[in-house]
Design an enzyme around this catalytic site. Structure first.
Site, PDB file in Angstrom:
ATOM      1  N   LYS A   1       0.984  -0.928  -0.009  1.00  0.00           N
ATOM      2  CA  LYS A   1      -0.147   0.132   0.543  1.00  0.00           C
ATOM      3  C   LYS A   1       0.734   1.220   0.388  1.00  0.00           C
ATOM      4  O   LYS A   1       1.985   1.117   0.593  1.00  0.00           O
ATOM      5  CB  LYS A   1      -0.924  -0.379   1.232  1.00  0.00           C
ATOM      6  CG  LYS A   1      -1.583  -0.566   1.172  1.00  0.00           C
ATOM      7  CD  LYS A   1      -2.978  -1.046   2.369  1.00  0.00           C
ATOM      8  CE  LYS A   1      -3.935  -1.891   2.486  1.00  0.00           C
ATOM      9  NZ  LYS A   1      -4.752  -1.882   3.506  1.00  0.00           N
TER      10      LYS A   1
ATOM     11  N   ARG B   1     -14.355  -7.707   7.979  1.00  0.00           N
ATOM     12  CA  ARG B   1     -15.251  -7.066   7.615  1.00  0.00           C
ATOM     13  C   ARG B   1     -16.435  -8.038   6.318  1.00  0.00           C
ATOM     14  O   ARG B   1     -17.484  -7.925   6.815  1.00  0.00           O
ATOM     15  CB  ARG B   1     -15.396  -5.893   6.363  1.00  0.00           C
ATOM     16  CG  ARG B   1     -14.755  -4.895   7.636  1.00  0.00           C
ATOM     17  CD  ARG B   1     -13.217  -3.151   6.622  1.00  0.00           C
ATOM     18  NE  ARG B   1     -13.054  -4.580   5.118  1.00  0.00           N
ATOM     19  CZ  ARG B   1     -12.196  -3.850   4.501  1.00  0.00           C
ATOM     20  NH1 ARG B   1     -11.907  -2.469   4.741  1.00  0.00           N
ATOM     21  NH2 ARG B   1     -11.002  -4.735   4.114  1.00  0.00           N
TER      22      ARG B   1
ATOM     23  N   SER C   1     -10.352   2.330   3.940  1.00  0.00           N
ATOM     24  CA  SER C   1      -9.597   4.160   3.923  1.00  0.00           C
ATOM     25  C   SER C   1      -9.098   4.045   2.661  1.00  0.00           C
ATOM     26  O   SER C   1      -9.417   4.658   2.254  1.00  0.00           O
ATOM     27  CB  SER C   1      -8.423   3.559   4.965  1.00  0.00           C
ATOM     28  OG  SER C   1      -8.660   2.760   6.161  1.00  0.00           O
TER      29      SER C   1
HETATM   30  O1  PNS Z   1      -4.439  -1.804   7.802  1.00  0.00           O
HETATM   31  P1  PNS Z   1      -3.793  -2.878   6.717  1.00  0.00           P
HETATM   32  O2  PNS Z   1      -3.226  -2.863   5.616  1.00  0.00           O
HETATM   33  O3  PNS Z   1      -4.581  -4.491   5.954  1.00  0.00           O
HETATM   34  O4  PNS Z   1      -2.557  -3.774   7.853  1.00  0.00           O
HETATM   35  C1  PNS Z   1      -1.997  -4.685   7.423  1.00  0.00           C
HETATM   36  C2  PNS Z   1      -0.684  -5.034   8.120  1.00  0.00           C
HETATM   37  C3  PNS Z   1       0.096  -3.484   8.481  1.00  0.00           C
HETATM   38  C4  PNS Z   1      -0.546  -5.672   9.737  1.00  0.00           C
HETATM   39  C5  PNS Z   1       0.665  -5.961   7.872  1.00  0.00           C
HETATM   40  O5  PNS Z   1       0.856  -5.887   6.248  1.00  0.00           O
HETATM   41  C6  PNS Z   1       1.582  -6.001   8.757  1.00  0.00           C
HETATM   42  O6  PNS Z   1       1.580  -6.789   9.518  1.00  0.00           O
HETATM   43  N1  PNS Z   1       2.946  -5.346   8.463  1.00  0.00           N
HETATM   44  C7  PNS Z   1       4.103  -5.083   9.338  1.00  0.00           C
HETATM   45  C8  PNS Z   1       5.336  -6.280   8.428  1.00  0.00           C
HETATM   46  C9  PNS Z   1       4.823  -7.944   8.437  1.00  0.00           C
HETATM   47  O7  PNS Z   1       4.558  -8.646   9.716  1.00  0.00           O
HETATM   48  N2  PNS Z   1       4.807  -8.413   7.282  1.00  0.00           N
HETATM   49  C10 PNS Z   1       3.790  -9.938   6.897  1.00  0.00           C
HETATM   50  C11 PNS Z   1       2.849  -9.600   7.723  1.00  0.00           C
HETATM   51  S1  PNS Z   1       2.627 -11.505   7.479  1.00  0.00           S
END
Ligand code: PNS
Length: 164
Positions: free
Chosen positions: A41, A90, A128
């Site tokens: 993102k 959701r 968002s």
């Molecule tokens: O609001 P989102 O974009 O759905 O959140 C996703 C998020 C930020 C929680 C996920 O991308 C994340 O945990 N990012 C941190 C890096 C990480 O640990 N990545 C592996 C996830 S399996």
């Protein structure tokens, strides 16, 4: 003491996120809302801006803290002795990705459980991305986000600061 983390992009925080924060804050003794990095993102707001908007939006919740982290979620979870990772669901369309993330996180670190909260029906359509699209097409976002977020979005559009 049970500590939970609610990680997300929060770009920006919406009323749907607030609903999850409010409900999770009643389950955990302490809830950390974590501005984390989703590599798929591109953001409208910086992490610092997002954290400020979350802080403003949750000021009435006494057991909620805000933090930012650039690395792997499980590293944050380990370092901070977190018991639960909270995620909102959701719709069925969220489930596959959320299941993958929960399983991967548990494989990397089994010391915390992912806890899913079903989004309240009035927020089940809200994201968002939708809020940003609506805003960019000159639609009103006032019923979907806290007031401070709407102001910050308008400031962004004018190329201004967001009270950093
Ligand atoms: O609001 P989102 O974009 O759905 O959140 C996703 C998020 C930020 C929680 C996920 O991308 C994340 O945990 N990012 C941190 C890096 C990480 O640990 N990545 C592996 C996830 S399996």
């Amino acid at each position: 003491m049970k500590v939970a983390v609610y990680p997300g992009s929060f770009d920006p925080i919406t009323n749907g996120h607030l609903d999850i924060i409010e409900r999770a804050s009643k389950i955990a003794d302490k809830l950390i809302v974590l501005v984390a990095h989703n590599i798929s993102k591109n953001g409208m707001f910086t992490s610092t801006e997002k954290a400020r908007l979350i802080k403003e939006s949750v000021k009435n919740f006494s057991n909620v803290e805000i933090d930012c982290f650039e690395g792997l979620l499980v590293e944050y979870v380990k370092e901070n002795n977190i018991n639960f990772i909270v995620r909102g669901l959701r719709a069925i369309s969220d489930f596959e990705m959320e299941l993958q993330m929960a399983i991967l996180n548990r494989k990397l670190y089994s010391g915390a459980e992912t806890l899913f909260l079903m989004t309240s029906t009035e927020h089940s359509y809200l994201s968002s991305s939708m809020v940003k699209e609506l805003f960019q097409m000159n639609g009103s976002v006032s019923q979907f986000v806290p007031e401070c977020v709407e102001i910050a979005m308008k400031n962004k559009l004018c190329g201004g600061e967001t009270n950093e």
